[in-house]
Motif scaffolding. Sequence first.
Motif, mmCIF file in Angstrom:
data_model
loop_
_atom_site.group_PDB
_atom_site.id
_atom_site.type_symbol
_atom_site.label_atom_id
_atom_site.label_comp_id
_atom_site.label_asym_id
_atom_site.label_seq_id
_atom_site.Cartn_x
_atom_site.Cartn_y
_atom_site.Cartn_z
ATOM 1 N N ARG A 172 22.574 5.965 -27.695
ATOM 2 C CA ARG A 172 21.444 6.367 -26.871
ATOM 3 C C ARG A 172 21.250 5.429 -25.685
ATOM 4 N NH1 ARG A 172 20.807 7.077 -31.967
ATOM 5 N NH2 ARG A 172 19.761 5.099 -32.337
ATOM 6 N N PHE A 173 20.581 5.963 -24.671
ATOM 7 C CA PHE A 173 20.320 5.228 -23.437
ATOM 8 C C PHE A 173 18.883 5.494 -23.018
ATOM 9 C CE2 PHE A 173 19.927 4.961 -18.845
ATOM 10 C CZ PHE A 173 20.614 3.811 -18.529
ATOM 11 N N TYR A 174 18.175 4.439 -22.672
ATOM 12 C CA TYR A 174 16.791 4.566 -22.232
ATOM 13 C C TYR A 174 16.612 3.806 -20.924
ATOM 14 C CZ TYR A 174 16.451 5.886 -27.109
ATOM 15 O OH TYR A 174 16.669 6.485 -28.323
ATOM 16 N N GLU A 175 16.081 4.485 -19.930
ATOM 17 C CA GLU A 175 15.818 3.886 -18.625
ATOM 18 C C GLU A 175 14.350 3.484 -18.559
ATOM 19 O OE1 GLU A 175 15.531 6.420 -14.970
ATOM 20 O OE2 GLU A 175 17.280 5.222 -14.391
ATOM 21 N N VAL A 176 14.121 2.194 -18.328
ATOM 22 C CA VAL A 176 12.771 1.656 -18.199
ATOM 23 C C VAL A 176 12.593 1.214 -16.750
ATOM 24 C CG1 VAL A 176 11.140 -0.104 -18.968
ATOM 25 C CG2 VAL A 176 12.783 0.879 -20.605
ATOM 26 N N TYR A 177 11.689 1.881 -16.058
ATOM 27 C CA TYR A 177 11.409 1.553 -14.665
ATOM 28 C C TYR A 177 10.311 0.499 -14.624
ATOM 29 C CZ TYR A 177 9.932 2.404 -9.776
ATOM 30 O OH TYR A 177 9.581 2.276 -8.451
ATOM 31 N N VAL A 178 10.673 -0.704 -14.213
ATOM 32 C CA VAL A 178 9.707 -1.780 -14.062
ATOM 33 C C VAL A 178 9.156 -1.649 -12.635
ATOM 34 C CG1 VAL A 178 9.280 -4.257 -14.255
ATOM 35 C CG2 VAL A 178 11.018 -3.183 -15.704
ATOM 36 N N ASN A 179 8.094 -0.859 -12.535
ATOM 37 C CA ASN A 179 7.536 -0.441 -11.252
ATOM 38 C C ASN A 179 6.423 -1.394 -10.823
ATOM 39 O OD1 ASN A 179 6.707 0.925 -9.001
ATOM 40 N ND2 ASN A 179 5.949 2.722 -10.074
ATOM 41 N N THR A 180 6.830 -2.557 -10.381
ATOM 42 C CA THR A 180 5.897 -3.575 -9.922
ATOM 43 C C THR A 180 5.759 -3.444 -8.406
ATOM 44 O OG1 THR A 180 6.635 -5.000 -11.717
ATOM 45 C CG2 THR A 180 5.452 -6.072 -9.911
ATOM 46 N N PRO A 181 4.529 -3.426 -7.879
ATOM 47 C CA PRO A 181 4.347 -3.296 -6.432
ATOM 48 C C PRO A 181 5.109 -4.371 -5.658
ATOM 49 C CG PRO A 181 2.245 -3.058 -7.572
ATOM 50 C CD PRO A 181 3.252 -3.517 -8.595
ATOM 51 N N ILE A 182 5.648 -3.976 -4.515
ATOM 52 C CA ILE A 182 6.491 -4.890 -3.741
ATOM 53 C C ILE A 182 5.741 -6.144 -3.315
ATOM 54 C CG2 ILE A 182 6.104 -3.778 -1.503
ATOM 55 C CD1 ILE A 182 9.195 -4.335 -1.009
ATOM 56 N N ASP A 183 4.444 -6.048 -3.037
ATOM 57 C CA ASP A 183 3.700 -7.249 -2.645
ATOM 58 C C ASP A 183 3.642 -8.261 -3.792
ATOM 59 O OD1 ASP A 183 1.941 -5.256 -3.808
ATOM 60 O OD2 ASP A 183 0.249 -6.541 -3.266
ATOM 61 N N VAL A 184 3.582 -7.788 -5.026
ATOM 62 C CA VAL A 184 3.611 -8.678 -6.187
ATOM 63 C C VAL A 184 5.006 -9.294 -6.321
ATOM 64 C CG1 VAL A 184 3.370 -8.819 -8.703
ATOM 65 C CG2 VAL A 184 1.767 -7.423 -7.362
ATOM 66 N N CYS A 185 6.034 -8.477 -6.144
ATOM 67 C CA CYS A 185 7.414 -8.996 -6.208
ATOM 68 C C CYS A 185 7.615 -10.091 -5.167
ATOM 69 C CB CYS A 185 8.419 -7.864 -5.979
ATOM 70 S SG CYS A 185 8.425 -6.591 -7.257
ATOM 71 N N GLU A 186 7.123 -9.862 -3.963
ATOM 72 C CA GLU A 186 7.256 -10.862 -2.897
ATOM 73 C C GLU A 186 6.507 -12.148 -3.241
ATOM 74 O OE1 GLU A 186 7.447 -9.788 1.347
ATOM 75 O OE2 GLU A 186 6.954 -7.751 0.671
ATOM 76 N N SER A 187 5.341 -12.031 -3.857
ATOM 77 C CA SER A 187 4.558 -13.224 -4.200
ATOM 78 C C SER A 187 5.241 -14.050 -5.291
ATOM 79 C CB SER A 187 3.145 -12.832 -4.638
ATOM 80 O OG SER A 187 3.155 -12.235 -5.916
ATOM 81 N N ARG A 188 6.102 -13.437 -6.085
ATOM 82 C CA ARG A 188 6.825 -14.137 -7.156
ATOM 83 C C ARG A 188 8.145 -14.748 -6.682
ATOM 84 N NH1 ARG A 188 6.555 -9.375 -11.748
ATOM 85 N NH2 ARG A 188 4.360 -9.625 -12.301
ATOM 86 N N ASP A 189 8.510 -14.485 -5.445
ATOM 87 C CA ASP A 189 9.834 -14.832 -4.923
ATOM 88 C C ASP A 189 9.930 -16.312 -4.558
ATOM 89 O OD1 ASP A 189 12.365 -14.821 -3.816
ATOM 90 O OD2 ASP A 189 11.738 -13.824 -1.969
ATOM 91 N N VAL A 190 10.331 -17.129 -5.528
ATOM 92 C CA VAL A 190 10.417 -18.575 -5.298
ATOM 93 C C VAL A 190 11.577 -18.953 -4.376
ATOM 94 C CG1 VAL A 190 9.254 -19.185 -7.449
ATOM 95 C CG2 VAL A 190 11.735 -18.929 -7.432
ATOM 96 N N LYS A 191 12.578 -18.086 -4.256
ATOM 97 C CA LYS A 191 13.731 -18.370 -3.396
ATOM 98 C C LYS A 191 13.488 -17.966 -1.943
ATOM 99 C CE LYS A 191 16.961 -17.569 -7.192
ATOM 100 N NZ LYS A 191 18.015 -16.656 -7.682
#
Length: 193
Positions: free
Chosen positions: A112-131
């Motif tokens: 079996r295969f299950y797709e999990v979409y981790v749909n985090t808003p891009i502004d949150v992703c950018e705020s976590r971007d330590v690099k």
Amino acid sequence: MTNESDESSGNGFALLLTGLSGAGKSSIARHLVEYLQQEAKRRVTLLDGDEVRKHLCAGLGFSREDRMTNVRRLAYVASEVVKHEGIAVCAIIAPYAQSRIAMREMVQRYGRFYEVYVNTPIDVCESRDVKGLYAKARSGEIQLFTGITDPYEAPVQPDLEIDASVGSPLASAHQIVDFLAHISKGRQLFSRR
């Protein structure tokens, strides 16, 4: 998009955690793997996109073709894990629908295969971007950065969608465990035959 009629020969399955850079895929995956190994007593392989790119896909760039090759190689490894009745937890951006569909097809030959979409808003992703990758992409220093200068084709019908900006990575991992328990409907997802 779970294929309930897929009763492949094995007891293995793969989970694809897909989403933007910084969405929380790797953190969630680590908690999920820990749970499945300790509580569910299953063989679990974590295929993290950064690690796979470093070891299995070294030399690939970030063109559409190279990204699809990266996902295809990860899909092959996941299908081998599933074929041997293990669990593959795959945390990778996988920005293109076509490559995710191909991954599903490859894995479902064995389980079996299950797709999990981790749909985090891009502004949150950018705020976590330590690099500082998002800032570099926005300034033009980085070309072909997913979500900024290269598209992320969001899953239309994922098996599960999680907003990892709400709650902790551990709580998100528990959402996945609850989903697996719900969809198993008597099948042995958490223990070997």
